[in-house]
Motif scaffolding. Structure first.
Motif, PDB file in Angstrom:
ATOM      1  N   VAL A 158       2.529  -4.547   3.388  1.00 24.00           N
ATOM      2  CA  VAL A 158       3.597  -3.569   3.615  1.00 24.00           C
ATOM      3  C   VAL A 158       3.054  -2.207   3.205  1.00 24.00           C
ATOM      4  O   VAL A 158       2.554  -2.047   2.086  1.00 24.00           O
ATOM      5  N   ILE A 159       3.155  -1.246   4.109  1.00 26.32           N
ATOM      6  CA  ILE A 159       2.692   0.112   3.793  1.00 26.32           C
ATOM      7  C   ILE A 159       3.923   1.003   3.641  1.00 26.32           C
ATOM      8  O   ILE A 159       4.758   1.065   4.555  1.00 26.32           O
ATOM      9  N   LEU A 160       4.037   1.657   2.485  1.00 27.37           N
ATOM     10  CA  LEU A 160       5.176   2.537   2.242  1.00 27.37           C
ATOM     11  C   LEU A 160       4.708   3.982   2.388  1.00 27.37           C
ATOM     12  O   LEU A 160       3.763   4.413   1.720  1.00 27.37           O
ATOM     13  N   GLU A 161       5.361   4.729   3.250  1.00 23.90           N
ATOM     14  CA  GLU A 161       4.938   6.096   3.560  1.00 23.90           C
ATOM     15  C   GLU A 161       6.126   7.042   3.388  1.00 23.90           C
ATOM     16  O   GLU A 161       7.176   6.822   3.974  1.00 23.90           O
ATOM     17  N   GLU A 178       5.521  10.279   9.662  1.00 27.94           N
ATOM     18  CA  GLU A 178       4.427   9.758  10.480  1.00 27.94           C
ATOM     19  C   GLU A 178       3.193   9.577   9.619  1.00 27.94           C
ATOM     20  O   GLU A 178       3.154  10.045   8.468  1.00 27.94           O
ATOM     21  N   VAL A 179       2.205   8.923  10.174  1.00 24.44           N
ATOM     22  CA  VAL A 179       0.977   8.661   9.427  1.00 24.44           C
ATOM     23  C   VAL A 179       0.136   9.934   9.381  1.00 24.44           C
ATOM     24  O   VAL A 179       0.431  10.916  10.054  1.00 24.44           O
ATOM     25  N   GLY A 180      -0.927   9.905   8.581  1.00 21.05           N
ATOM     26  CA  GLY A 180      -1.886  11.010   8.672  1.00 21.05           C
ATOM     27  C   GLY A 180      -2.166  11.744   7.378  1.00 21.05           C
ATOM     28  O   GLY A 180      -3.146  12.469   7.289  1.00 21.05           O
ATOM     29  N   GLY A 181      -1.269  11.603   6.381  1.00 18.04           N
ATOM     30  CA  GLY A 181      -1.510  12.227   5.079  1.00 18.04           C
ATOM     31  C   GLY A 181      -1.839  13.698   5.177  1.00 18.04           C
ATOM     32  O   GLY A 181      -1.130  14.476   5.819  1.00 18.04           O
ATOM     33  N   ILE A 188       0.870  -1.183   0.000  1.00 16.97           N
ATOM     34  CA  ILE A 188       0.000   0.000   0.000  1.00 16.97           C
ATOM     35  C   ILE A 188       0.903   1.227   0.000  1.00 16.97           C
ATOM     36  O   ILE A 188       1.830   1.316   0.819  1.00 16.97           O
ATOM     37  N   VAL A 189       0.646   2.153  -0.913  1.00 18.44           N
ATOM     38  CA  VAL A 189       1.455   3.369  -0.970  1.00 18.44           C
ATOM     39  C   VAL A 189       0.691   4.489  -0.262  1.00 18.44           C
ATOM     40  O   VAL A 189      -0.325   4.962  -0.766  1.00 18.44           O
ATOM     41  N   GLY A 190       1.151   4.875   0.910  1.00 23.67           N
ATOM     42  CA  GLY A 190       0.517   5.970   1.645  1.00 23.67           C
ATOM     43  C   GLY A 190      -0.117   5.496   2.941  1.00 23.67           C
ATOM     44  O   GLY A 190      -0.826   4.487   2.960  1.00 23.67           O
ATOM     45  N   ALA A 191       0.186   6.213   4.013  1.00 26.88           N
ATOM     46  CA  ALA A 191      -0.363   5.857   5.325  1.00 26.88           C
ATOM     47  C   ALA A 191      -1.260   6.972   5.858  1.00 26.88           C
ATOM     48  O   ALA A 191      -1.181   7.374   7.014  1.00 26.88           O
ATOM     49  N   GLY A 192      -2.106   7.483   4.959  1.00 29.79           N
ATOM     50  CA  GLY A 192      -3.165   8.406   5.390  1.00 29.79           C
ATOM     51  C   GLY A 192      -4.421   7.603   5.671  1.00 29.79           C
ATOM     52  O   GLY A 192      -4.371   6.367   5.823  1.00 29.79           O
ATOM     53  N   PHE A 193      -5.548   8.291   5.731  1.00 29.64           N
ATOM     54  CA  PHE A 193      -6.818   7.623   6.011  1.00 29.64           C
ATOM     55  C   PHE A 193      -7.033   6.421   5.082  1.00 29.64           C
ATOM     56  O   PHE A 193      -7.394   5.328   5.527  1.00 29.64           O
ATOM     57  N   ALA A 194      -6.809   6.625   3.749  1.00 27.94           N
ATOM     58  CA  ALA A 194      -7.152   5.573   2.785  1.00 27.94           C
ATOM     59  C   ALA A 194      -6.237   4.360   2.923  1.00 27.94           C
ATOM     60  O   ALA A 194      -6.712   3.218   2.923  1.00 27.94           O
ATOM     61  N   GLY A 195      -4.929   4.605   3.050  1.00 34.37           N
ATOM     62  CA  GLY A 195      -3.988   3.496   3.155  1.00 34.37           C
ATOM     63  C   GLY A 195      -4.220   2.697   4.430  1.00 34.37           C
ATOM     64  O   GLY A 195      -4.259   1.454   4.412  1.00 34.37           O
ATOM     65  N   VAL A 220      -1.852  -1.120  -3.825  1.00 33.87           N
ATOM     66  CA  VAL A 220      -2.920  -0.143  -3.608  1.00 33.87           C
ATOM     67  C   VAL A 220      -2.286   1.234  -3.588  1.00 33.87           C
ATOM     68  O   VAL A 220      -1.386   1.498  -2.787  1.00 33.87           O
ATOM     69  N   MET A 221      -2.732   2.100  -4.504  1.00 32.07           N
ATOM     70  CA  MET A 221      -2.205   3.461  -4.509  1.00 32.07           C
ATOM     71  C   MET A 221      -3.104   4.318  -3.626  1.00 32.07           C
ATOM     72  O   MET A 221      -4.247   4.584  -3.964  1.00 32.07           O
ATOM     73  N   ALA A 222      -2.561   4.726  -2.484  1.00 31.31           N
ATOM     74  CA  ALA A 222      -3.344   5.501  -1.527  1.00 31.31           C
ATOM     75  C   ALA A 222      -2.574   6.761  -1.137  1.00 31.31           C
ATOM     76  O   ALA A 222      -2.537   7.153   0.020  1.00 31.31           O
ATOM     77  N   ALA A 223      -1.949   7.376  -2.171  1.00 34.40           N
ATOM     78  CA  ALA A 223      -1.108   8.544  -1.885  1.00 34.40           C
ATOM     79  C   ALA A 223      -1.940   9.796  -1.614  1.00 34.40           C
ATOM     80  O   ALA A 223      -1.421  10.790  -1.124  1.00 34.40           O
TER      81      ALA A 223
END
Ligand code: NAP
Length: 515
Positions: A46-49, A53-56, A23-30, A146-149
């Protein structure tokens, strides 16, 4: 957490074998996608951020006054509700706390790799895997990506003449500099969108002078915020079904709003009359009122929800400037009427670079085809989530998934439902590739185009929803309920399926704790 949940953390997993999902992005969607996948038993994630920190967008937007104009009970996940929101509409810090809470509550921390910016994604048809190349030189391979940028992740700094000559402080709303003290300063704010109207009242409270450079006035409606009582928090904690009922009430109230915002109708006229009455009550000077009156239909651009913007504009230390900006100069901003406005600082509340004709980074699918080429005339997808030529690749907030009237998180949950189910099929049935059929994607986009033509967004204003040639690649032309019905289910008849043998990759399908 079960033992099987434990075994697939990023720290423990064997990096030489493909993960189930990246998953690309650790905001709400990721994070939301990761939670739902884990609940479906798929834990090898695996989440790549790229950040630390998280939060987008809620990590990045910390400007004074940053808050959400959707009630918190609705601007949170239905599967992770929070009884303790302090206000009806929470501020960005509290929303960010909620996101951090999701990481703890669903034990996602060890699955996230921070400071890891993806530079490209490449499909390997033989193995049925995606490989993410990162700026730091690592690669991560997975069977689904999953693109969640996030659509609002890159701040837009307009290329104004003379921008480099300005010698004062410049700040973008989405990259606030907290060492900047507005007290006693002369500040110019460029932009009066959703961010601008939240920042301006805060700056007016502290600065010596604030000049607001408006290009287009927005339709403004009041924000009926209030602090929540301890009793209501206790009640919702004790009776989650009541909280759910309150959430549903907000949801349906927003759904009704679509009648005036998505389509130009009698409800739009009613909304405009109400906003007009609010403007007349709040803005006393008739010339100022005229300057603040939009010349386009309500809903064409995002409706602004604020109760303190109009009062702030009328404070003695605030001035609305409607002359177009001619150039930035070493000392400030020169407008088209020839006046130079001397400023100690300029705040750019100028929004985001939203990818409407390209991906956020190079993505190469079947036969090396590039997503940028596929999207050159405007991004498109099947039900906003998948696109032909890019198997096992899923988009959150992909093309035409944006809401104009309801919570983005409601829309997000439908996308996540589709993605989770499709990935479950890939993993459980051990598919090499699940790829949407081109004809089904085209049918969907023809349907969208017909409906979009009749929406308020295409009624003639300029907005970030549209491409340069006026194509709406951003918004969904309907109710949130329709979007959910449309998007959440996976109809495998719309997909081409390629089976493969387990041995071709040397891994067993990952069924998490469900065996
Ligand atoms: P925005 O809506 O794109 O507004 C940008 C503002 O900057 C507009 O007023 C625009 O004028 C102005 N602008 C841009 N370039 C300019 C230029 N070259 N010269 C003069 N003015 C210029 O950006 P935003 O306010 O950051 O909001 C973006 C999105 O973020 C929103 O639509 C919303 O989805 C989200 N958001 C949500 C919340 C929330 O409470 N949920 C809060 C903030 C943001 P024009 O209108 O003339 O283009």
């Amino acid at each position: 957490m079960t033992q099987s949940d434990d075994r697939d953390t990023a720290a423990e997993r064997d990096p030489t074998r493909p993960a189930a999902v990246l998953i690309v992005g650790a905001g709400f969607a990721g994070l939301g996608t990761a939670i739902r996948l884990r609940q479906a038993g798929i834990t090898d994630i695996v989440i790549l951020e790229r950040g630390r920190e998280v939060g987008g967008t809620w990590r990045d937007n910390t400007y004074p006054g940053a808050a959400c104009d959707v009630p918190s009970l609705l601007y949170s996940f239905s599967f992770a509700q929070n009884s303790d929101w302090s206000h009806t509409y929470s501020g960005s810090a509290e929303i960010l706390d909620y996101i951090h809470g999701l990481v703890d509550r669903f034990q996602l921390g060890s699955q996230i790799q921070f400071d890891t910016e993806v530079s490209s994604l490449v499909w390997n048809a033989e193995e049925g895997t995606w490989t993410a190349h990162t700026r730091c030189g690592h690669t991560v391979t997975a069977r689904a990506a999953v693109m969640a940028a996030g659509p609002l992740s890159n701040a837009s700094l307009p290329d104004m003449p003379g921008r480099d000559t300005y010698t004062g402080t410049t700040i973008h709303s989405a990259r606030w500099d907290h060492t900047f003290d507005p007290t006693g300063q002369r500040i110019g704010v460029i932009g009066t969108g959703a961010s601008g109207v939240q920042i301006i009242p805060q700056l007016v409270d502290q600065a010596a002078q604030v000049k607001v450079f408006q290009r287009t006035p927005g339709w403004v409606i009041p924000r009926l915020d209030r602090q929540r009582s301890e009793a209501s928090k206790t009640l919702f904690r004790a009776a989650p079904s009541l909280q759910n009922l309150a959430r549903q009430a907000w949801f349906w109230a927003h759904e009704v709003f679509a009648l005036g915002v998505v389509w130009t109708s009698l409800a739009t006229t009613v909304l405009e009359r109400l906003a007009g009455a609010y403007r007349r009550r709040q803005v006393h000077d008739s010339w100022l009122r005229r300057q603040l009156t939009p010349d386009y239909r309500a809903g064409c651009k995002r409706i602004l929800v604020s109760s303190d913007y109009y009062p702030a504009l009328q404070r003695d230390n605030c001035k609305l400037i409607t002359w177009p900006i001619a150039t930035l100069s070493p000392r400030g901003i020169r407008t088209a009427d020839g006046i130079e406005h001397e400023l100690d600082a300029i705040v750019f509340a100028t929004g985001f670079d939203v990818c409407k004709t390209s991906a956020p980074f190079p993505v190469h699918g079947v036969d090396g085809a590039s997503l940028d080429d596929a999207w050159a005339e405007g991004a498109h997808a099947y039900r906003s989530v998948t696109t032909a030529g890019f198997p096992n690749l899923f988009l959150t907030f992909g093309p035409n998934s944006g809401p104009g009237h309801n919570s983005a998180l409601v829309y997000m949950e439908s996308q996540i439902a589709h993605i989770t189910e499709a990935i479950r099929v890939i993993v459980e049935d051990d598919l090499r590739a699940l790829e949407v059929r081109r004809d089904r994607e085209q049918d969907h986009n023809r349907w969208l185009a017909r409906r979009l033509a009749r929406t308020t967004w295409n009624s003639g204003c300029h907005s970030w929803y549209l491409t340069a040639d006026g194509r709406n690649t951003t918004m969904y032309p309907g109710f949130a309920t329709q979007f959910a019905k449309h998007t959440a289910p996976v109809d495998l008849a719309d997909y081409q399926i390629q089976q493969r043998s387990v041995s071709s990759l040397g891994v067993q399908p990952d069924l998490g704790g469900r065996l």
